[in-house]
Scaffold this motif. Structure first.
Motif, PDB file in Angstrom:
ATOM      1  N   HIS A  44       0.851  -1.185   0.000  1.00  0.00           N
ATOM      2  CA  HIS A  44       0.000   0.000   0.000  1.00  0.00           C
ATOM      3  C   HIS A  44       0.887   1.236   0.000  1.00  0.00           C
ATOM      4  O   HIS A  44       1.730   1.403   0.868  1.00  0.00           O
ATOM      5  N   PRO A  45       0.714   2.153  -0.959  1.00  0.00           N
ATOM      6  CA  PRO A  45       1.616   3.298  -1.064  1.00  0.00           C
ATOM      7  C   PRO A  45       1.575   4.269   0.120  1.00  0.00           C
ATOM      8  O   PRO A  45       2.574   4.823   0.489  1.00  0.00           O
ATOM      9  N   SER A  46       0.409   4.484   0.700  1.00  0.00           N
ATOM     10  CA  SER A  46       0.341   5.358   1.869  1.00  0.00           C
ATOM     11  C   SER A  46      -0.587   4.727   2.898  1.00  0.00           C
ATOM     12  O   SER A  46      -1.787   4.609   2.685  1.00  0.00           O
ATOM     13  N   PRO A  47      -0.035   4.322   4.027  1.00  0.00           N
ATOM     14  CA  PRO A  47      -0.853   3.644   5.039  1.00  0.00           C
ATOM     15  C   PRO A  47      -1.835   4.605   5.693  1.00  0.00           C
ATOM     16  O   PRO A  47      -1.551   5.792   5.844  1.00  0.00           O
ATOM     17  N   GLN A  48      -2.993   4.100   6.067  1.00  0.00           N
ATOM     18  CA  GLN A  48      -3.996   4.910   6.749  1.00  0.00           C
ATOM     19  C   GLN A  48      -3.823   4.836   8.262  1.00  0.00           C
ATOM     20  O   GLN A  48      -3.935   5.841   8.936  1.00  0.00           O
ATOM     21  N   LEU A  49      -3.544   3.632   8.765  1.00  0.00           N
ATOM     22  CA  LEU A  49      -3.372   3.434  10.198  1.00  0.00           C
ATOM     23  C   LEU A  49      -2.308   2.378  10.418  1.00  0.00           C
ATOM     24  O   LEU A  49      -2.394   1.284   9.857  1.00  0.00           O
ATOM     25  N   VAL A  50      -1.313   2.715  11.217  1.00  0.00           N
ATOM     26  CA  VAL A  50      -0.266   1.758  11.582  1.00  0.00           C
ATOM     27  C   VAL A  50      -0.189   1.739  13.099  1.00  0.00           C
ATOM     28  O   VAL A  50      -0.158   2.793  13.739  1.00  0.00           O
ATOM     29  N   SER A  55      -3.473  11.736   5.659  1.00  0.00           N
ATOM     30  CA  SER A  55      -4.490  10.963   6.388  1.00  0.00           C
ATOM     31  C   SER A  55      -3.898   9.817   7.205  1.00  0.00           C
ATOM     32  O   SER A  55      -4.639   9.059   7.825  1.00  0.00           O
ATOM     33  N   THR A  56      -2.592   9.690   7.240  1.00  0.00           N
ATOM     34  CA  THR A  56      -1.950   8.588   7.976  1.00  0.00           C
ATOM     35  C   THR A  56      -1.938   8.880   9.477  1.00  0.00           C
ATOM     36  O   THR A  56      -1.598   9.977   9.908  1.00  0.00           O
ATOM     37  N   ILE A  57      -2.299   7.867  10.244  1.00  0.00           N
ATOM     38  CA  ILE A  57      -2.250   7.909  11.706  1.00  0.00           C
ATOM     39  C   ILE A  57      -1.360   6.764  12.168  1.00  0.00           C
ATOM     40  O   ILE A  57      -1.481   5.631  11.701  1.00  0.00           O
ATOM     41  N   LEU A  58      -0.467   7.063  13.109  1.00  0.00           N
ATOM     42  CA  LEU A  58       0.416   6.058  13.693  1.00  0.00           C
ATOM     43  C   LEU A  58       0.148   5.985  15.185  1.00  0.00           C
ATOM     44  O   LEU A  58       0.060   7.024  15.859  1.00  0.00           O
ATOM     45  N   VAL A  59       0.007   4.775  15.705  1.00  0.00           N
ATOM     46  CA  VAL A  59      -0.145   4.544  17.137  1.00  0.00           C
ATOM     47  C   VAL A  59       1.116   3.836  17.615  1.00  0.00           C
ATOM     48  O   VAL A  59       1.506   2.812  17.054  1.00  0.00           O
ATOM     49  N   VAL A  60       1.767   4.392  18.632  1.00  0.00           N
ATOM     50  CA  VAL A  60       3.004   3.827  19.180  1.00  0.00           C
ATOM     51  C   VAL A  60       2.750   3.449  20.627  1.00  0.00           C
ATOM     52  O   VAL A  60       2.332   4.290  21.435  1.00  0.00           O
ATOM     53  N   GLU A  61       3.013   2.202  20.956  1.00  0.00           N
ATOM     54  CA  GLU A  61       2.862   1.724  22.337  1.00  0.00           C
ATOM     55  C   GLU A  61       4.178   1.895  23.100  1.00  0.00           C
ATOM     56  O   GLU A  61       5.240   2.032  22.507  1.00  0.00           O
ATOM     57  N   ASN A  62       4.082   1.863  24.414  1.00  0.00           N
ATOM     58  CA  ASN A  62       5.245   1.892  25.316  1.00  0.00           C
ATOM     59  C   ASN A  62       6.127   3.117  25.122  1.00  0.00           C
ATOM     60  O   ASN A  62       7.354   3.022  25.109  1.00  0.00           O
ATOM     61  N   ILE A  63       5.516   4.289  25.012  1.00  0.00           N
ATOM     62  CA  ILE A  63       6.306   5.502  24.771  1.00  0.00           C
ATOM     63  C   ILE A  63       7.034   5.975  26.030  1.00  0.00           C
ATOM     64  O   ILE A  63       7.860   6.878  25.958  1.00  0.00           O
ATOM     65  N   ARG A  64       6.772   5.373  27.150  1.00  0.00           N
ATOM     66  CA  ARG A  64       7.487   5.725  28.376  1.00  0.00           C
ATOM     67  C   ARG A  64       8.506   4.656  28.763  1.00  0.00           C
ATOM     68  O   ARG A  64       9.227   4.818  29.740  1.00  0.00           O
ATOM     69  N   LYS A  65       8.564   3.585  28.000  1.00  0.00           N
ATOM     70  CA  LYS A  65       9.514   2.504  28.303  1.00  0.00           C
ATOM     71  C   LYS A  65      10.427   2.298  27.112  1.00  0.00           C
ATOM     72  O   LYS A  65      11.254   3.151  26.817  1.00  0.00           O
ATOM     73  N   HIS A  66      10.293   1.170  26.397  1.00  0.00           N
ATOM     74  CA  HIS A  66      11.278   0.859  25.362  1.00  0.00           C
ATOM     75  C   HIS A  66      11.144   1.702  24.098  1.00  0.00           C
ATOM     76  O   HIS A  66      12.054   1.727  23.284  1.00  0.00           O
ATOM     77  N   ASN A  67      10.086   2.486  23.935  1.00  0.00           N
ATOM     78  CA  ASN A  67       9.976   3.402  22.791  1.00  0.00           C
ATOM     79  C   ASN A  67      10.118   4.866  23.196  1.00  0.00           C
ATOM     80  O   ASN A  67       9.736   5.766  22.450  1.00  0.00           O
ATOM     81  N   LYS A  68      10.695   5.096  24.357  1.00  0.00           N
ATOM     82  CA  LYS A  68      10.853   6.454  24.878  1.00  0.00           C
ATOM     83  C   LYS A  68      11.719   7.322  23.951  1.00  0.00           C
ATOM     84  O   LYS A  68      11.369   8.461  23.644  1.00  0.00           O
TER      85      LYS A  68
END
Length: 94
Positions: free
Chosen positions: A11-17, A42-55
């Motif tokens: 997909h050339p441009s993701p809508q939700l990752v 229109s792309t939205i990204l959700v990132v988990e653990n932004i206070r731990k291993h993705n800080k």
């Protein structure tokens, strides 16, 4: 053998990752770089653990990456990123 395209390349441009909690730290950075390169308004990204291993990744997204225009830092340790070029760069703490 039949080769199927990867969901990240078909997909050339993701809508939700969603970078799930189970994704390794190095893989999170790679996924983010791919999303950043292919994102549109229109792309939205959700990132988990932004206070731990993705800080470190989250800090880079919020402070340094001009493509990530609007970010939401949720108290649950989850971050949401919009790549809408019509928006002014802002970070919201919820």
């Amino acid at each position: 053998l039949i080769s199927h395209p990867s969901p990240l390349t078909s997909h050339p441009s993701p809508q939700l990752v969603h970078i799930a909690p189970s994704v390794g730290k190095d893989d999170c950075q790679g996924i983010y770089e791919w999303v950043r390169e292919h994102a549109d308004d229109s792309t939205i990204l959700v990132v988990e653990n932004i206070r731990k291993h993705n800080k470190t990744l989250w800090k880079h997204i919020v402070q340094d990456d001009q493509r990530a225009t609007v970010t939401f830092d949720l108290s649950s340790g989850r971050g949401i990123v919009s790549f809408d070029s019509k928006r002014v760069k802002q970070n919201y703490l919820l």
